[in-house]
Design a protein around this motif. Structure first.
Motif, PDB file in Angstrom:
ATOM      1  N   SER A 110       0.702  -1.186   0.069  1.00  0.00           N
ATOM      2  CA  SER A 110       0.033   0.007   0.045  1.00  0.00           C
ATOM      3  C   SER A 110       1.008   1.149  -0.021  1.00  0.00           C
ATOM      4  CB  SER A 110      -0.885  -0.183   1.301  1.00  0.00           C
ATOM      5  OG  SER A 110      -0.006   0.411   2.263  1.00  0.00           O
ATOM      6  N   TYR A 111       1.992   1.188   0.300  1.00  0.00           N
ATOM      7  CA  TYR A 111       2.917   2.331   0.436  1.00  0.00           C
ATOM      8  C   TYR A 111       3.278   2.829  -0.864  1.00  0.00           C
ATOM      9  CZ  TYR A 111       6.352   4.692   3.448  1.00  0.00           C
ATOM     10  OH  TYR A 111       6.948   5.609   4.432  1.00  0.00           O
ATOM     11  N   ALA A 112       3.096   1.991  -1.879  1.00  0.00           N
ATOM     12  CA  ALA A 112       3.529   2.443  -3.246  1.00  0.00           C
ATOM     13  C   ALA A 112       2.670   3.818  -3.647  1.00  0.00           C
ATOM     14  CB  ALA A 112       3.290   1.430  -4.269  1.00  0.00           C
ATOM     15  N   GLY A 113       1.477   3.783  -2.963  1.00  0.00           N
ATOM     16  CA  GLY A 113       0.724   4.540  -3.488  1.00  0.00           C
ATOM     17  C   GLY A 113       1.073   5.960  -2.731  1.00  0.00           C
ATOM     18  N   ALA A 114       1.242   6.029  -1.380  1.00  0.00           N
ATOM     19  CA  ALA A 114       1.563   7.058  -0.788  1.00  0.00           C
ATOM     20  C   ALA A 114       2.813   7.738  -1.440  1.00  0.00           C
ATOM     21  CB  ALA A 114       1.825   6.779   0.553  1.00  0.00           C
ATOM     22  N   LEU A 115       3.952   6.914  -1.816  1.00  0.00           N
ATOM     23  CA  LEU A 115       5.198   7.519  -2.296  1.00  0.00           C
ATOM     24  C   LEU A 115       5.061   7.986  -3.749  1.00  0.00           C
ATOM     25  CD1 LEU A 115       8.356   7.402  -1.614  1.00  0.00           C
ATOM     26  CD2 LEU A 115       8.152   6.096  -3.579  1.00  0.00           C
ATOM     27  N   VAL A 116       4.454   7.067  -4.470  1.00  0.00           N
ATOM     28  CA  VAL A 116       4.657   7.644  -5.946  1.00  0.00           C
ATOM     29  C   VAL A 116       3.559   8.556  -6.194  1.00  0.00           C
ATOM     30  CG1 VAL A 116       4.184   6.682  -8.207  1.00  0.00           C
ATOM     31  CG2 VAL A 116       5.408   5.098  -6.612  1.00  0.00           C
ATOM     32  N   SER A 117       2.522   8.621  -5.814  1.00  0.00           N
ATOM     33  CA  SER A 117       1.687   9.578  -6.017  1.00  0.00           C
ATOM     34  C   SER A 117       1.921  10.880  -5.203  1.00  0.00           C
ATOM     35  CB  SER A 117       0.267   8.995  -5.506  1.00  0.00           C
ATOM     36  OG  SER A 117      -0.815  10.069  -5.720  1.00  0.00           O
ATOM     37  N   ALA A 118       2.266  10.788  -3.825  1.00  0.00           N
ATOM     38  CA  ALA A 118       2.350  11.941  -3.002  1.00  0.00           C
ATOM     39  C   ALA A 118       3.610  12.622  -3.390  1.00  0.00           C
ATOM     40  CB  ALA A 118       2.138  11.360  -1.823  1.00  0.00           C
ATOM     41  N   ILE A 119       4.718  12.071  -3.515  1.00  0.00           N
ATOM     42  CA  ILE A 119       5.979  12.721  -3.692  1.00  0.00           C
ATOM     43  C   ILE A 119       6.108  13.243  -5.340  1.00  0.00           C
ATOM     44  CG2 ILE A 119       8.563  12.131  -4.018  1.00  0.00           C
ATOM     45  CD1 ILE A 119       8.286  10.431  -1.863  1.00  0.00           C
ATOM     46  N   LEU A 120       5.544  12.370  -6.170  1.00  0.00           N
ATOM     47  CA  LEU A 120       5.437  12.695  -7.459  1.00  0.00           C
ATOM     48  C   LEU A 120       4.594  14.153  -7.562  1.00  0.00           C
ATOM     49  CD1 LEU A 120       5.734   9.633  -9.624  1.00  0.00           C
ATOM     50  CD2 LEU A 120       7.466  11.050  -8.790  1.00  0.00           C
ATOM     51  N   ARG A 121       3.592  14.179  -7.091  1.00  0.00           N
ATOM     52  CA  ARG A 121       2.634  15.318  -7.247  1.00  0.00           C
ATOM     53  C   ARG A 121       3.529  16.501  -6.563  1.00  0.00           C
ATOM     54  NH1 ARG A 121      -2.841  14.304  -8.404  1.00  0.00           N
ATOM     55  NH2 ARG A 121      -2.986  12.315  -7.477  1.00  0.00           N
ATOM     56  N   LEU A 122       3.959  16.440  -5.376  1.00  0.00           N
ATOM     57  CA  LEU A 122       4.817  17.438  -4.639  1.00  0.00           C
ATOM     58  C   LEU A 122       5.733  18.059  -5.439  1.00  0.00           C
ATOM     59  CD1 LEU A 122       4.957  16.303  -0.975  1.00  0.00           C
ATOM     60  CD2 LEU A 122       3.339  18.248  -1.980  1.00  0.00           C
TER      61      LEU A 122
END
Lengths: 448, 357
Positions: free
Chosen positions: A81-93
């Protein structure tokens, strides 16, 4: 790629028709896949009923080794589930423009993995009704209470984070329904789109909400996986009682999560014909991230084992013997060679045939990281803390069936979501096409 | 090229030979401080054997058993064991002193003096000479069992219990094991076995136990279906012998806050205590930091969901602007926040015997 002479409007229309096609068009392969998943889940449910009837005696877990496949899967799926947080949040930021075709999928993986993972400790209870005891009688001193709080908080956050960027897409689906449609689908889209009309102020509010959530998701995700590690590291057991465990689990989660994300985007790319949008570039960039995580994990694994191995004191010696030479050695060395060294080489030499090599590395890593979780959870418990014989653990058919059913549950969440929401965020794709420099084709690589 | 390979091969063979040699020699070669040591007591020294017996009963019996056959790989009751002890006394003294990680044998050099370790070995020497101990007929039926102990002892001081075992004809039964237990009360009451001891010629079995908790304790001796009990009062010791304590004493902002039903402070037998509102460390408890963190996270969720709630109003006027989803979302966020914070602030008041912090 955008075709020569294609206008924005034409590009958008083509994008929309490709992305929305899976929602209205069901292939026989899709039906067969869902049927298979339903079979796996049904079989898992039957196994769970057997466990409810006979208690945990139906599993391979006993009083000495009391954690088995369920806890392995718990750590594994929470990690995914961590993939979601990392890929999405970090790439968005970081405003990485190439992210837009993969954010939705990674957010879905976050929600699916977390729901599946959170179920595992409940399955691991002989009396699942007693899970309420942790709410009523939970003591703050207990790491299990921390875990419950961290997971529910993060789950709420992941649902919000999945939902926010879906609002404009739900509005589009609402507008594409036949006028006056009263079906349940039309009503759902109307509710979920919350009257979105793409006005400037609405856009402003949504952007703001997404930005806040992207910032909040990163510490939340870190906290969840640290607390999962705390369940192990707060005990006085060989191998678990380690200060690096929090960070180690966080990196392990990003590592295996990125692997799972790569596999799933590769499957979706092929099944939904998204080749034009999910390109080799995504595999290359995610491959860089993947390799970084692999090296970090390799480093952490090295320090994890060197520290006790240098001293070989007490139970540590027994644990290391079990891991390196004992009955767990096949799993341990498969993880080291198949889950770290071979994928590492594949990623380093992935200039040619990028997609194939990155994908193969991802499959190996996901399998290797599952084994690594097994090697973390089980052998430590096999080391007796009193002068007893070494314990052993072998999963029963019930545990294997429930594990397969769990994987089926995770996959069916994403598979069914494909029928309900666009798997690529349409409005973000359009937005990035629009912000490109004039003169470039709409689909040219942005942000490089 | 050829010569280089032969050098590598020769080196490898040498290394392998060294490794095998070290591994094989590890058990047989007793290391320096112990190598060549001899038992200062004659093996048949009755006084050393008696002293060793007491030490054996306190430290070894749990695993090795009353007759010494508790662990098959180290069966003291085997006929050849006394011979092994005599010829390689240094090896056994080394194992008792340093322990053996492979077999789970603990090290005793920190808890026993060298003399005591030799006494234990001297006693173990007798186990191989003992007549084959359970006779084929099984344990003789007991007729009467009585237990004796001092009426008062301090925490941390040895409590000597002795039991007298007679057969149905009133004659002492010798050489049989009597089990000693204390009645312990945690959340449920049960007998906790503290050890076994063999009866001597007068049918008397003696066992020494060090109580760790103050209070009135019931001591129970049992032999087959026979049971005898007596009471003793364990008083608080002047020095702190063993006192569990709930963590480090942080500077506190007053007495711990505890709000709950009266039943929450009682420890009903067989039941967990009820939950109550607790603030360890007083009104300025460190627990507030965690509550604050959660409030922060859930206010972020609330704020984000509120933005969604305002989306319909920011659009062009339409006949119906559905707010069901954000409204339900806000409700869930508030409910989850309250539940989570309550979970942190409440809990059962347990561990009554611990020093309150």
């Amino acid at each position: 790629m955008a075709r020569p002479g294609e206008s924005y409007t034409q590009y958008y229309q083509r994008l929309e028709s490709v992305v929305l096609r899976p929602l209205g068009h069901t292939t026989p392969q899709y039906r067969a896949f869902v049927f298979l998943l339903v079979l796996a889940i049904g079989w898992g449910l039957y196994a769970y009923l057997v466990q409810l009837r006979y208690g945990l005696l139906a599993t391979g877990a006993r009083d000495v080794v009391m954690y088995g496949y369920y806890i392995v899967n718990f750590v594994f799926f929470i990690g995914i589930s961590y993939a979601g947080a990392l890929v999405s949040a970090i790439l968005r930021l970081t405003h990485a423009a190439w992210r837009s075709p993969i954010t939705r999928i990674s957010e879905l993986i976050a929600v699916g993995g977390l729901t599946d993972g959170a179920l595992q400790p409940i399955i691991d209870l002989g009396r699942p009704d007693r899970v309420l005891n942790i709410v009523v009688y939970g003591r703050f001193q207990s790491a299990l209470l921390w875990d419950l709080i961290a997971i529910t908080t993060y789950l709420a956050g992941s649902f919000i984070y999945l939902y926010l960027p879906l609002i404009p897409d739900f509005a589009r689906l609402r507008d594409r329904m036949k006028p006056g449609a009263k079906g349940i689908r039309a009503r759902l889209y109307t509710w979920l789109a919350v009257g979105w009309q793409n006005t400037l102020e609405q856009r402003h509010r949504l952007d703001r909400a997404i930005a806040i959530m992207a910032v909040a998701m990163i510490p939340l995700a870190v906290s969840v996986h640290t607390v999962v590690a705390f369940i192990f590291s707060m005990t006085l057991r060989p191998g678990w009682n380690s200060t690096i465990y929090g960070f180690y689990f966080v990196i392990g989660a990003v590592f295996s999560g990125t692997g799972m994300l790569l596999i799933i985007i590769a499957v979706i790319r092929r099944a939904c014909h998204f080749e034009e949008y999910i390109t080799e570039k995504h595999f290359r960039y995610l491959g860089y991230l993947f390799l970084t995580m692999l090296l970090l994990y390799l480093y952490l694994a090295f320090t994890e084992y060197l520290t006790p191995a240098y001293k070989v004191a007490g139970e540590d010696k027994s644990l290391l013997t079990l891991l390196w030479l004992g009955p767990n050695a096949p799993w341990f060395w498969t993880f080291v060679v198949g889950g770290l060294i071979v994928p590492g080489l594949l990623l380093i030499f992935s200039r040619r045939h990028t997609i194939g090599k990155v994908l193969l590395a991802a499959v190996l890593v996901v399998i290797g990281m599952w084994l690594k979780r097994f090697v973390i959870v089980v052998p430590t418990l096999e080391v007796p803390l009193m002068p007893l014989d070494f314990a052993t653990y072998a999963p029963s058919w019930v545990e294997i069936s429930i594990a397969v059913g769990t994987l089926g549950g995770f996959l069916i969440m994403i598979t069914l979501a494909a029928k309900f929401m666009p798997l690529i965020s349409l409005w973000e794709m359009e937005e990035h096409a629009r912000t490109e420099k004039p003169g470039e084709s709409p689909a040219a690589e942005a942000g490089q | 090229m050829r010569s280089r390979w032969s050098v590598v091969l020769a080196g490898g063979a040498l290394l392998a030979a060294l490794l095998i040699g070290t591994a094989a020699g590890a058990q047989a070669n007793v290391p320096p401080p112990y190598a060549g040591m001899q038992n200062p007591f004659p093996w048949d020294d009755a006084a050393a054997q008696a002293a060793g017996k007491t030490i054996y009963q306190q430290n070894c019996l749990g695993c090795h058993g009353v007759t010494g056959n508790g662990i098959a790989s180290a069966d003291f009751s085997a006929k050849d064991y006394p011979g092994k002890l005599e010829t390689t006394a240094d090896l056994y003294f080394w194992i008792v002193s340093e322990g053996s990680m492979d077999t789970g044998m603990p090290s005793f050099k920190g808890t026993m003096s060298a003399t005591q370790r030799w006494q234990v070995l001297t006693y173990i020497w007798t186990l191989g000479h003992a007549p084959t101990q359970p006779p084929p007929s099984g344990p003789p039926p007991g007729g009467a069992l009585a237990i004796n102990a001092v009426k008062e002892v301090a925490v941390g001081q040895p409590l000597v219990m002795s039991a007298v075992l007679l057969d149905t004809a009133g004659r002492p039964i010798s050489g049989w094991s009597v089990t000693f237990a204390t009645r312990e009360d945690f959340f449920a009451t049960a007998l906790m076995t503290v050890g076994d001891a063999l009866t001597d010629d007068q049918g008397i079995a003696t066992f020494t136990y060090v109580p760790r908790r103050a209070g009135t304790t019931e001591l129970v001796a049992s032999y087959g279906p026979l049971q005898a009990s007596t009471g003793t009062i364990v008083t608080e010791a002047d020095v702190e012998f063993y006192q569990a304590e709930a963590g480090i004493r942080l500077p506190s902002g007053g007495p711990p806050v505890f709000i709950g039903p009266g039943s929450a402070t009682e420890s009903p037998v067989g039941h967990a205590p009820t939950s109550a509102l607790r603030l360890p460390g007083g009104l300025f408890s460190w627990l507030w930091l965690f509550v604050l963190g959660l409030v922060l996270i859930y206010s972020v969720y609330f704020r984000v969901m509120y933005q969604v709630l305002r989306i319909p109003a920011a659009g062009r006027a339409v006949a119906h602007s559905p707010r069901l989803v954000p409204q339900a979302g806000l409700f869930l966020i508030v409910a989850m926040a309250l539940l989570t914070i309550l979970m942190i602030l409440t809990g059962p008041y347990s561990h009554f015997h611990l020093v309150p912090y």
